[in-house]
Design a protein around this motif. Structure first.
Motif, PDB file in Angstrom:
ATOM      1  N   ALA A 167       0.641  -1.267   0.099  1.00 10.93           N
ATOM      2  CA  ALA A 167       0.054  -0.088  -0.133  1.00 10.93           C
ATOM      3  C   ALA A 167       1.023   1.389  -0.071  1.00 10.93           C
ATOM      4  O   ALA A 167       2.050   1.347   0.660  1.00 10.93           O
ATOM      5  CB  ALA A 167      -0.902  -0.025   1.475  1.00 10.93           C
ATOM      6  N   PRO A 168       0.490   2.287  -0.720  1.00 12.93           N
ATOM      7  CA  PRO A 168       1.387   3.502  -0.819  1.00 12.93           C
ATOM      8  C   PRO A 168       1.742   4.051   0.730  1.00 12.93           C
ATOM      9  O   PRO A 168       2.729   4.627   0.813  1.00 12.93           O
ATOM     10  CB  PRO A 168       0.572   4.485  -1.563  1.00 12.93           C
ATOM     11  N   ALA A 228      -2.400  -6.937   0.100  1.00 10.39           N
ATOM     12  CA  ALA A 228      -1.334  -5.943   0.231  1.00 10.39           C
ATOM     13  C   ALA A 228      -1.827  -4.246  -0.008  1.00 10.39           C
ATOM     14  O   ALA A 228      -1.435  -3.443   0.426  1.00 10.39           O
ATOM     15  CB  ALA A 228      -0.591  -6.206  -0.930  1.00 10.39           C
ATOM     16  N   ALA A 229      -2.875  -4.060  -0.987  1.00  7.99           N
ATOM     17  CA  ALA A 229      -3.578  -2.940  -1.222  1.00  7.99           C
ATOM     18  C   ALA A 229      -4.301  -2.436  -0.043  1.00  7.99           C
ATOM     19  O   ALA A 229      -4.334  -1.282   0.085  1.00  7.99           O
ATOM     20  CB  ALA A 229      -4.620  -2.846  -2.321  1.00  7.99           C
ATOM     21  N   LEU A 241       1.518  -7.527 -14.581  1.00 14.20           N
ATOM     22  CA  LEU A 241      -0.028  -7.869 -14.136  1.00 14.20           C
ATOM     23  C   LEU A 241      -0.505  -6.713 -13.486  1.00 14.20           C
ATOM     24  O   LEU A 241      -1.764  -6.586 -13.475  1.00 14.20           O
ATOM     25  CB  LEU A 241      -0.144  -9.100 -13.616  1.00 14.20           C
ATOM     26  N   ILE A 242       0.284  -6.100 -12.822  1.00 12.32           N
ATOM     27  CA  ILE A 242      -0.391  -5.141 -11.633  1.00 12.32           C
ATOM     28  C   ILE A 242       0.053  -3.780 -12.133  1.00 12.32           C
ATOM     29  O   ILE A 242      -0.111  -2.651 -11.437  1.00 12.32           O
ATOM     30  CB  ILE A 242       0.256  -5.378 -10.232  1.00 12.32           C
ATOM     31  N   GLY A 243       0.457  -3.278 -13.441  1.00 13.93           N
ATOM     32  CA  GLY A 243       0.843  -1.955 -13.837  1.00 13.93           C
ATOM     33  C   GLY A 243      -0.507  -1.026 -13.620  1.00 13.93           C
ATOM     34  O   GLY A 243      -0.269   0.092 -13.290  1.00 13.93           O
ATOM     35  N   ASP A 244      -1.731  -1.595 -13.914  1.00 11.84           N
ATOM     36  CA  ASP A 244      -2.735  -0.594 -13.496  1.00 11.84           C
ATOM     37  C   ASP A 244      -2.909  -0.376 -12.066  1.00 11.84           C
ATOM     38  O   ASP A 244      -3.409   0.947 -11.872  1.00 11.84           O
ATOM     39  CB  ASP A 244      -3.982  -1.497 -14.229  1.00 11.84           C
ATOM     40  N   LYS A 247      -0.535   2.263 -11.412  1.00 12.29           N
ATOM     41  CA  LYS A 247      -0.752   3.714 -11.985  1.00 12.29           C
ATOM     42  C   LYS A 247      -1.813   4.307 -11.412  1.00 12.29           C
ATOM     43  O   LYS A 247      -1.915   5.494 -11.148  1.00 12.29           O
ATOM     44  CB  LYS A 247      -1.060   3.630 -13.671  1.00 12.29           C
ATOM     45  N   ALA A 248      -2.641   3.576 -10.833  1.00 15.90           N
ATOM     46  CA  ALA A 248      -4.003   4.110 -10.050  1.00 15.90           C
ATOM     47  C   ALA A 248      -3.703   4.479  -8.707  1.00 15.90           C
ATOM     48  O   ALA A 248      -4.433   5.260  -8.217  1.00 15.90           O
ATOM     49  CB  ALA A 248      -5.208   3.015 -10.299  1.00 15.90           C
ATOM     50  N   GLY A 249      -2.623   3.876  -8.257  1.00 15.35           N
ATOM     51  CA  GLY A 249      -2.158   4.356  -6.812  1.00 15.35           C
ATOM     52  C   GLY A 249      -2.828   3.531  -5.867  1.00 15.35           C
ATOM     53  O   GLY A 249      -2.580   3.597  -4.741  1.00 15.35           O
ATOM     54  N   HIS A 250      -3.019   2.402  -6.271  1.00 12.96           N
ATOM     55  CA  HIS A 250      -3.677   1.386  -5.202  1.00 12.96           C
ATOM     56  C   HIS A 250      -2.525   0.536  -4.640  1.00 12.96           C
ATOM     57  O   HIS A 250      -2.607   0.070  -3.552  1.00 12.96           O
ATOM     58  CB  HIS A 250      -4.537   0.252  -6.157  1.00 12.96           C
ATOM     59  N   LEU A 251      -1.405   0.257  -5.500  1.00 10.32           N
ATOM     60  CA  LEU A 251      -0.302  -0.323  -4.940  1.00 10.32           C
ATOM     61  C   LEU A 251       0.726   0.386  -5.262  1.00 10.32           C
ATOM     62  O   LEU A 251       0.699   1.484  -6.057  1.00 10.32           O
ATOM     63  CB  LEU A 251      -0.064  -1.735  -5.670  1.00 10.32           C
ATOM     64  N   ALA A 252       2.071   0.334  -4.351  1.00 14.02           N
ATOM     65  CA  ALA A 252       3.235   1.155  -4.799  1.00 14.02           C
ATOM     66  C   ALA A 252       4.422   0.178  -4.853  1.00 14.02           C
ATOM     67  O   ALA A 252       4.280  -1.003  -4.096  1.00 14.02           O
ATOM     68  CB  ALA A 252       3.484   2.027  -3.950  1.00 14.02           C
TER      69      ALA A 252
END
Length: 298
Positions: A167-168, A228-229, A241-244, A247-252
């Motif tokens: 998570a960010p 994780a998010a 697989l997790i690029g979106d 980009k959306a800031g759900h993951l870092a």
């Protein structure tokens, strides 16, 4: 309810009513003038009233014929519309993919449906990484494999690149993850029981899994990414697989370091079967979407 007259006889009446001439009706129906006359006579006998006035210079509709004609015309128009709608209705393309692909593939398919509503797609997810077209009736599948399988035409989507994600907010504050040592204070989220992905990444990064005190295991990558998010640990995932989500800031990504495993994802079709035009269009679009998200491994 009175038994309905035969549909061919009603169609003959419709054509004859339009031209009021047995000979021209026969030409349009590709039958003889006599056959038209007999069908009309049989229909009149069935109905119990005359439909045409037989005159020396041709035909004219009786009062009952004038009342019946627009209704029969409307009925055949409805039949034609129904046949056209059913004929043009698209059968959804059946696609199979492993569950780990859902985070990438499902948003892409939703975008595709917006762009091409005329080519519907149904996605079936599975914990299996392959497909057996001899027993599974899918139009295409995404498989996870070091290479396309034997006797299979495979188109490369992207290679697997492992990297930790979280998570960010875990990258901020006094407990921020800034080094490999900081991982010791967090729960490592594993997408499988064998710890293979975390082991591969830590070995390449110079870390050691044995010093980690807390671990949590999941059956799928998607579950590990979801946890994780939510900020409940650090997962190891495939960057492709997790690029979106990134980009959306759900993951870092706490570390700008990705490890290629040699495995990859391939788009495959049944062997010796030429893809239909709609399927070929979808495959080309997915390949373009996959290649547009690639970046060099650093």
């Amino acid at each position: 309810m009175k038994r309905l007259p035969p549909l061919p006889a009603l169609h003959t009446f419709l054509i004859t009513a339009r031209c009021c001439n047995f000979t021209r009706a026969g030409e349009q129906l590709h039958i003889t003038q006599g056959a038209v006359s007999r069908q009309i006579a049989g229909l009149e006998e069935h109905l119990g009233y005359s439909l045409f006035h037989r005159q020396a210079r041709g035909l004219s509709l009786t009062e009952q014929g004038q009342a019946l004609y627009p209704r029969i015309e409307q009925a055949f128009d409805l039949i034609g519309d129904a046949i056209e709608q059913v004929s043009t209705r698209r059968t959804p393309l059946q696609i199979k993919a492993p569950t780990c692909m859902q985070r990438w593939l499902l948003p892409k398919l939703m975008q595709w449906q917006t762009l091409r509503p005329d080519v519907p797609v149904e996605l079936t997810s599975s914990v299996q990484h392959g497909v057996d077209f001899r027993r599974e009736t899918f139009d295409a599948a995404v498989v996870y494999s070091p290479a396309p399988g034997p006797k299979r035409e495979g188109q490369h989507l992207f290679d697997e690149q492992l990297t930790p994600v979280c998570a960010p907010h875990l990258l901020q504050g006094s407990a921020a993850i800034n080094s490999l040592l900081d991982l010791e204070h967090h729960t490592l989220l594993h997408p499988s029981r064998d710890q293979r992905d975390w082991n591969n990444w830590l070995n390449a990064a110079g870390g050691d899994l044995s010093v980690i005190r807390h671990s949590q295991y999941f059956d799928t990558l998607d579950l590990a990414m979801t946890v994780a998010a939510q900020g409940n640990g650090v997962a190891i995932g495939d960057w492709s697989l997790i690029g979106d989500d990134l980009k959306a800031g759900h993951l870092a990504m706490p570390f700008n370091f990705k490890v290629p495993t040699g495995a990859g994802y391939y788009l495959v079709c049944p062997p010796r079967v030429e893809p239909s035009a709609p399927l070929q269009a979808l495959m080309t679009w997915l390949l373009n979407q996959a290649h547009s998200t690639l970046e060099p491994v650093r």
